[in-house]
Design a protein around this motif. Structure first.
Motif, short mmCIF file in Angstrom:
data_model
loop_
_atom_site.label_atom_id
_atom_site.label_comp_id
_atom_site.label_asym_id
_atom_site.label_seq_id
_atom_site.Cartn_x
_atom_site.Cartn_y
_atom_site.Cartn_z
N ARG A 57 -68.77 59.54 -47.65
CA ARG A 57 -67.33 59.65 -47.87
C ARG A 57 -66.59 58.45 -47.28
N GLY A 58 -67.09 57.95 -46.13
CA GLY A 58 -66.43 56.82 -45.48
C GLY A 58 -66.44 55.57 -46.33
N GLU A 59 -67.46 55.40 -47.18
CA GLU A 59 -67.52 54.23 -48.04
C GLU A 59 -66.42 54.24 -49.10
N LEU A 60 -65.83 55.40 -49.34
CA LEU A 60 -64.80 55.54 -50.37
C LEU A 60 -63.38 55.36 -49.82
N ARG A 61 -63.27 55.11 -48.53
CA ARG A 61 -61.95 54.98 -47.90
C ARG A 61 -61.21 53.76 -48.43
N LEU A 62 -59.90 53.91 -48.59
CA LEU A 62 -59.02 52.80 -48.91
C LEU A 62 -58.01 52.62 -47.78
N THR A 63 -57.50 51.41 -47.63
CA THR A 63 -56.45 51.14 -46.65
C THR A 63 -55.29 50.46 -47.37
N GLY A 64 -54.09 51.03 -47.20
CA GLY A 64 -52.93 50.52 -47.89
C GLY A 64 -52.26 49.37 -47.17
N HIS A 65 -51.72 48.43 -47.95
CA HIS A 65 -50.99 47.28 -47.41
C HIS A 65 -49.74 47.08 -48.25
N LEU A 321 -68.47 59.32 -58.54
CA LEU A 321 -67.18 59.83 -58.99
C LEU A 321 -66.49 60.41 -57.76
N TRP A 322 -65.19 60.18 -57.64
CA TRP A 322 -64.51 60.71 -56.46
C TRP A 322 -63.03 60.94 -56.74
N ARG A 323 -62.36 61.55 -55.76
CA ARG A 323 -60.98 61.98 -55.92
C ARG A 323 -60.15 61.64 -54.68
N TYR A 324 -58.93 61.07 -54.91
CA TYR A 324 -57.97 60.83 -53.83
C TYR A 324 -56.75 61.73 -54.04
N PRO A 325 -56.24 62.37 -52.96
CA PRO A 325 -55.03 63.17 -53.10
C PRO A 325 -53.79 62.28 -53.21
N LEU A 326 -52.80 62.76 -53.93
CA LEU A 326 -51.53 62.05 -54.03
C LEU A 326 -50.54 62.63 -53.03
N GLY A 327 -49.70 61.79 -52.47
CA GLY A 327 -48.72 62.25 -51.49
C GLY A 327 -47.62 63.07 -52.14
N GLU A 345 -58.42 58.89 -47.66
CA GLU A 345 -59.78 59.44 -47.69
C GLU A 345 -60.05 60.19 -48.99
N ALA A 346 -61.26 60.06 -49.52
CA ALA A 346 -61.67 60.84 -50.69
C ALA A 346 -61.87 62.29 -50.28
N VAL A 347 -61.34 63.21 -51.07
CA VAL A 347 -61.45 64.63 -50.75
C VAL A 347 -62.55 65.31 -51.56
N GLU A 348 -63.17 64.58 -52.46
CA GLU A 348 -64.23 65.13 -53.28
C GLU A 348 -65.03 63.95 -53.83
N ALA A 349 -66.37 64.04 -53.86
CA ALA A 349 -67.18 62.93 -54.34
C ALA A 349 -68.51 63.45 -54.86
N TYR A 350 -69.03 62.74 -55.88
CA TYR A 350 -70.29 63.14 -56.52
C TYR A 350 -71.08 61.90 -56.92
N GLU A 351 -72.37 62.11 -57.13
CA GLU A 351 -73.22 61.13 -57.77
C GLU A 351 -73.53 61.61 -59.19
N THR A 352 -73.63 60.66 -60.12
CA THR A 352 -73.99 60.98 -61.50
C THR A 352 -74.98 59.95 -62.02
N ARG A 353 -75.86 60.40 -62.90
CA ARG A 353 -76.81 59.48 -63.52
C ARG A 353 -76.22 58.81 -64.76
N ALA A 354 -74.96 59.11 -65.07
CA ALA A 354 -74.29 58.44 -66.18
C ALA A 354 -74.07 56.97 -65.84
N THR A 355 -74.31 56.09 -66.78
CA THR A 355 -74.15 54.66 -66.56
C THR A 355 -73.10 54.10 -67.52
N GLY A 356 -72.61 52.90 -67.20
CA GLY A 356 -71.65 52.24 -68.07
C GLY A 356 -70.35 52.99 -68.23
N ILE A 357 -69.88 53.67 -67.19
CA ILE A 357 -68.67 54.50 -67.30
C ILE A 357 -67.44 53.61 -67.49
#
Length: 447
Positions: A57-65, A321-327, A345-357
């Protein structure tokens, strides 16, 4: 009475063109299936696997500027009062053509199954030298899905021959791009009588304390419109993962020519009348994935943005695949919900074998308790067609077409997906075609 009769004849004419378009699309699709070589049905991507570890989950973190307000004010002071997209649309002079008026080669980019129920093509002069990118709509802009009283579609395009970025000038408030090309957003008035009208604004980033701007030298493969902000993906050559644009801060660029930024006698935007300056950016965590596809999901509480990364078919790892909440209120660095340090922080995350999304949607059917993820992905099929499927924690389903049960049924490109709750439509674009179809027809086509 004469006026009403004329309007009725116009409506009947539009209805007839729509029927003809549907017939033409069906014939084109049938011809494509007949001419294409038999495609084997490959194993599907299977069920999604949840990513619950703190490291993942930590790899999905964003920081706003933020771009400093003083920079934006200085730019506005030099270029003139900012205007909103609704005011800009009032000056729109370009039009899209109905599918019935588009050529067979253009219509060949449309899905085979399910069929588009609304489709338009861009004029060749408007698309020359530009590649289509992400699509979003004003569905998330307000409770009624409108902006300035209009249903608006935002269509991103990237120049294949635009000037490269300068690599960043001293004092950039947001990360600088190092790739080539330019990006713009065309705002389409979907409520315009007759053919939809559109106008474009070049996407730019303020530099030098707001005394100048540079072009966003990055393809836009994902985009979300929420309230008065656009979230736009940035390519691998950019230190930012997402840029934030304010649809009420459109600026006029009066000077002509191919330059971007301040020029002798005024401001230039590579031939565009308008520019849209970034107001913030989100930077990814070190080693974290970059969103390639984005969409808005309003079936969650709070509303959320879903993202997907794109990995090649021969990649040794799955895609995420992952999800960020909106303020729920105004946010200084953009619409995503952030902590005091600006981390998202991502509040939900998955791995998928789908490629070329290339496109992603996520929905939580009422009362089901499950989350469904719709993915448009490049399938390497004859005619370059993509595949469209749905995944959740239980398994995967795909749209199939033809006697051979081919899964190469979607548009010619695995383009972005955008859902409108107010009309129940999914919008996308491929080649020079902008199109929509009901989500219900997509669900009915899944097997």
């Amino acid at each position: 009475m004469k006026h009403r009769g004329r309007h009725r004849r116009r409506r009947r004419g539009r209805a007839l063109r729509a029927v003809l378009a549907g017939t033409a699309l069906s014939l084109t699709a049938a011809a494509t299936l007949i001419s294409a070589s038999q495609a084997q049905v490959t194993d599907g991507p299977g069920a999604l696997r949840a990513l619950d570890s703190p490291v993942a989950r930590g790899e999905l973190r964003l920081t706003g500027h933020r771009v400093p307000a003083a920079w934006l004010d200085r730019l506005s002071s030099a270029m003139g009062r900012p205007v909103g997209v609704d005011e800009v649309l009032g000056s729109a002079g370009r039009e899209l053509r109905d599918a019935a008026d588009c050529g067979a080669e253009e219509r060949a980019a449309l899905p085979v199954v399910p069929a588009a129920t609304r489709a338009y093509c861009w004029d060749e002069a408007d698309a020359r030298g530009w590649r289509p990118g992400a699509v979003t709509t004003s569905a998330g802009a307000g409770e009624d899905g409108r902006w300035g009283g209009r249903r608006v579609i935002a269509s991103a395009w990237t120049s294949g021959d635009g000037p490269g970025a300068d690599g960043g000038r001293t004092g950039d408030a947001v990360p600088a791009a190092t790739g080539r090309g330019l990006s713009r957003v065309a705002f389409v008035d979907a409520d315009a009588p007759g053919r939809p009208r559109h106008v474009s604004a070049l996407l730019v980033v303020p530099v030098d304390g707001g005394r100048d701007y540079r072009g966003l030298a990055s393809p836009v493969s994902g985009m979300v419109w929420y309230r008065d902000k656009l979230l736009v993906t940035a390519g691998a050559g950019d230190r930012a993962a997402l840029y934030v644009y304010d649809v009420d801060r459109v600026l006029r660029a009066g000077a002509g020519g191919d330059a971007v930024g301040r020029v002798p006698g005024g401001w230039s935007a590579h031939g565009h009348r308008y520019v849209l300056p970034a107001v913030a950016a989100y930077r990814p965590a070190a080693g974290g994935p970059r969103p390639a596809a984005l969409s808005l999901d309003r079936t969650t509480t709070p509303d959320s943005v879903v993202a997907a990364e794109r990995v090649a078919a021969d990649a040794a790892r799955p895609a995420r695949l992952w999800r960020y909440p909106l303020g729920e209120g105004p946010a200084p660095a953009g619409p995503l919900a952030a902590d005091r340090a600006g981390h998202v922080e991502a509040v939900e995350a998955y791995e998928t074998r789908a490629t070329g999304i290339g496109g992603v949607l996520a929905r939580r059917p009422p009362g089901s308790g499950r989350g469904d993820w719709y993915l448009a992905r490049a399938a390497g099929a004859p005619e370059g067609r993509a595949a469209l499927g749905r995944q959740n924690g239980a398994g995967a389903e795909a749209v199939e077409c033809g006697a051979d049960r081919s899964r190469h049924c979607w548009s010619a490109d695995a383009g972005s997906l955008a859902y409108r709750e107010d009309t129940g439509e999914v919008w996308s674009q491929s080649g020079r075609m902008l199109f929509a179809l009901p989500l219900a027809s997509l669900d009915a086509s899944l097997r």
